[in-house]
Design a protein around this motif. Structure first.
Motif, PDB file in Angstrom:
ATOM      1  N   PHE A 233     -17.882 -19.631   9.383  1.00 21.88           N
ATOM      2  CA  PHE A 233     -18.012 -20.409  10.610  1.00 21.88           C
ATOM      3  C   PHE A 233     -17.310 -21.765  10.520  1.00 21.88           C
ATOM      4  O   PHE A 233     -17.123 -22.436  11.536  1.00 21.88           O
ATOM      5  CB  PHE A 233     -19.491 -20.598  10.962  1.00 21.88           C
ATOM      6  CG  PHE A 233     -20.021 -19.506  11.845  1.00 21.88           C
ATOM      7  CD1 PHE A 233     -20.252 -19.728  13.191  1.00 21.88           C
ATOM      8  CD2 PHE A 233     -20.261 -18.241  11.331  1.00 21.88           C
ATOM      9  CE1 PHE A 233     -20.723 -18.713  14.010  1.00 21.88           C
ATOM     10  CE2 PHE A 233     -20.729 -17.222  12.133  1.00 21.88           C
ATOM     11  CZ  PHE A 233     -20.961 -17.452  13.485  1.00 21.88           C
ATOM     12  N   ALA A 234     -16.909 -22.156   9.321  1.00 21.30           N
ATOM     13  CA  ALA A 234     -16.174 -23.412   9.154  1.00 21.30           C
ATOM     14  C   ALA A 234     -14.663 -23.195   9.191  1.00 21.30           C
ATOM     15  O   ALA A 234     -13.901 -24.147   9.081  1.00 21.30           O
ATOM     16  CB  ALA A 234     -16.573 -24.069   7.835  1.00 21.30           C
ATOM     17  N   SER A 235     -14.241 -21.942   9.367  1.00 24.58           N
ATOM     18  CA  SER A 235     -12.812 -21.626   9.273  1.00 24.58           C
ATOM     19  C   SER A 235     -12.101 -21.736  10.618  1.00 24.58           C
ATOM     20  O   SER A 235     -12.708 -21.608  11.682  1.00 24.58           O
ATOM     21  CB  SER A 235     -12.635 -20.199   8.730  1.00 24.58           C
ATOM     22  OG  SER A 235     -13.066 -19.248   9.680  1.00 24.58           O
ATOM     23  N   ASN A 236     -10.792 -21.939  10.533  1.00 26.22           N
ATOM     24  CA  ASN A 236      -9.949 -21.900  11.734  1.00 26.22           C
ATOM     25  C   ASN A 236      -9.916 -20.499  12.323  1.00 26.22           C
ATOM     26  O   ASN A 236      -9.847 -20.322  13.545  1.00 26.22           O
ATOM     27  CB  ASN A 236      -8.527 -22.348  11.397  1.00 26.22           C
ATOM     28  CG  ASN A 236      -8.458 -23.801  10.982  1.00 26.22           C
ATOM     29  OD1 ASN A 236      -9.085 -24.656  11.586  1.00 26.22           O
ATOM     30  ND2 ASN A 236      -7.694 -24.082   9.932  1.00 26.22           N
ATOM     31  N   ASP A 237      -9.972 -19.498  11.442  1.00 26.56           N
ATOM     32  CA  ASP A 237      -9.918 -18.113  11.904  1.00 26.56           C
ATOM     33  C   ASP A 237     -11.118 -17.750  12.771  1.00 26.56           C
ATOM     34  O   ASP A 237     -11.000 -16.959  13.719  1.00 26.56           O
ATOM     35  CB  ASP A 237      -9.831 -17.157  10.713  1.00 26.56           C
ATOM     36  CG  ASP A 237      -8.418 -17.041  10.178  1.00 26.56           C
ATOM     37  OD1 ASP A 237      -7.520 -17.762  10.674  1.00 26.56           O
ATOM     38  OD2 ASP A 237      -8.196 -16.235   9.247  1.00 26.56           O
ATOM     39  N   LYS A 238     -12.274 -18.317  12.454  1.00 27.39           N
ATOM     40  CA  LYS A 238     -13.454 -18.064  13.293  1.00 27.39           C
ATOM     41  C   LYS A 238     -13.219 -18.592  14.694  1.00 27.39           C
ATOM     42  O   LYS A 238     -13.468 -17.907  15.703  1.00 27.39           O
ATOM     43  CB  LYS A 238     -14.701 -18.688  12.660  1.00 27.39           C
ATOM     44  CG  LYS A 238     -15.937 -18.693  13.561  1.00 27.39           C
ATOM     45  CD  LYS A 238     -16.118 -20.045  14.240  1.00 27.39           C
ATOM     46  CE  LYS A 238     -17.318 -20.054  15.179  1.00 27.39           C
ATOM     47  NZ  LYS A 238     -17.452 -21.333  15.901  1.00 27.39           N
TER      48      LYS A 238
END
Length: 261
Positions: free
Chosen positions: A231-236
């Motif tokens: 949830f901290a990723s750019n992909d999310k």
């Protein structure tokens, strides 16, 4: 055995050639190749395949007969180092098996994340025929993928089993009539994977592989922590935004970049 590497359409390919036997030297080569592909931002997944009649026959007994205890320990260490690295890689490893995968060759297959095989392929641990046992992790990898009694049967008897048999037991992911059919399916499968988040796939692989080794309570916590990291990723953000906006996502997070931090 000669080993070649290729990088085609974001796939890092490891190809076995000639006599299909593993040696101290080519075990070192394989270890360095998968490390190279793991750190290559232009590679999304890794494959093992063969251009010989067999996928990999394992070890040449005519060479192994001359090993003493110290040499056998080094050989086992190199084999297990490769297997552990394959399991710890964030990128997906796929074995494309067309022919016999025996002994150490079977262990490489078992360490892969996805296994495709043709119906002509055979698998087994012949080591007890030669007064030894599997040494690259076969006894442990097999028993983690399927029940203990079948692992014991294969190791105790040294018998070969068919690809159909392993497919029925869930070890082989998908079975094919011939190599052309398998290759065509793999190309479609690879394109599908390349549209997914490499970062999320790496997280999932880490959770699944490590979760097998620990009790359920700790494994669930491991999954919960990885879920939170996602949830901290750019992909999310990109993946969910693309879904809401009804467009294809453009994932950018790469494990190679995280390793530089």
């Amino acid at each position: 055995m000669d080993i070649t590497k290729e990088k085609i359409k974001r796939i890092g390919k490891i190809i076995f050639k000639n006599n299909s036997y593993l040696t101290t030297d080519n075990l070192k080569d394989l270890y360095h190749i998968i490390n190279e592909f793991e750190n290559d931002i232009e590679v999304d997944l890794i494959t093992f395949s063969s251009e010989t009649d067999s996928f990999c026959k394992g070890v040449n007994i005519e060479e192994l007969v001359n090993y003493n205890e110290a040499e056998s320990k080094i050989f086992s260490f190199l084999g297990q180092r490769l297997i552990k690295r394959m399991r710890n890689l964030k990128k997906i490893i796929i074995s494309l098996v067309n022919g016999n995968a025996l002994g150490a060759g079977f262990e490489i297959v078992l360490a892969s994340d996805v296994i495709f095989a043709t119906k002509r392929s055979m698998f087994g641990f012949p080591e007890t025929n030669f007064g030894i046992i599997p040494g690259f992790g076969g006894t442990q990898l097999m028993s983690r993928k399927i029940y203990e009694t079948f692992t014991k049967y294969l190791v105790f008897t040294g018998e070969k089993v068919t690809a159909d048999n392993l497919f029925e037991k869930g070890i082989i992911t998908k079975l094919f009539d011939n190599n052309d059919e398998m290759t065509n399916f793999f190309e479609e499968f690879a394109e599908k994977l390349k549209q997914r988040s490499v970062f999320a796939i790496g997280l999932a692989k880490e959770v699944i592989n490590n979760g097998i080794e620990i009790d359920l309570e700790k494994a669930l916590l491991l999954e919960q922590n990885a879920f939170t990291v996602a949830f901290a990723s750019n992909d999310k953000r990109e993946g969910m935004s693309a879904f809401i906006e009804k467009r294809k996502p453009k994932f950018t997070d790469r494990w190679e970049e995280f390793k530089k931090l």
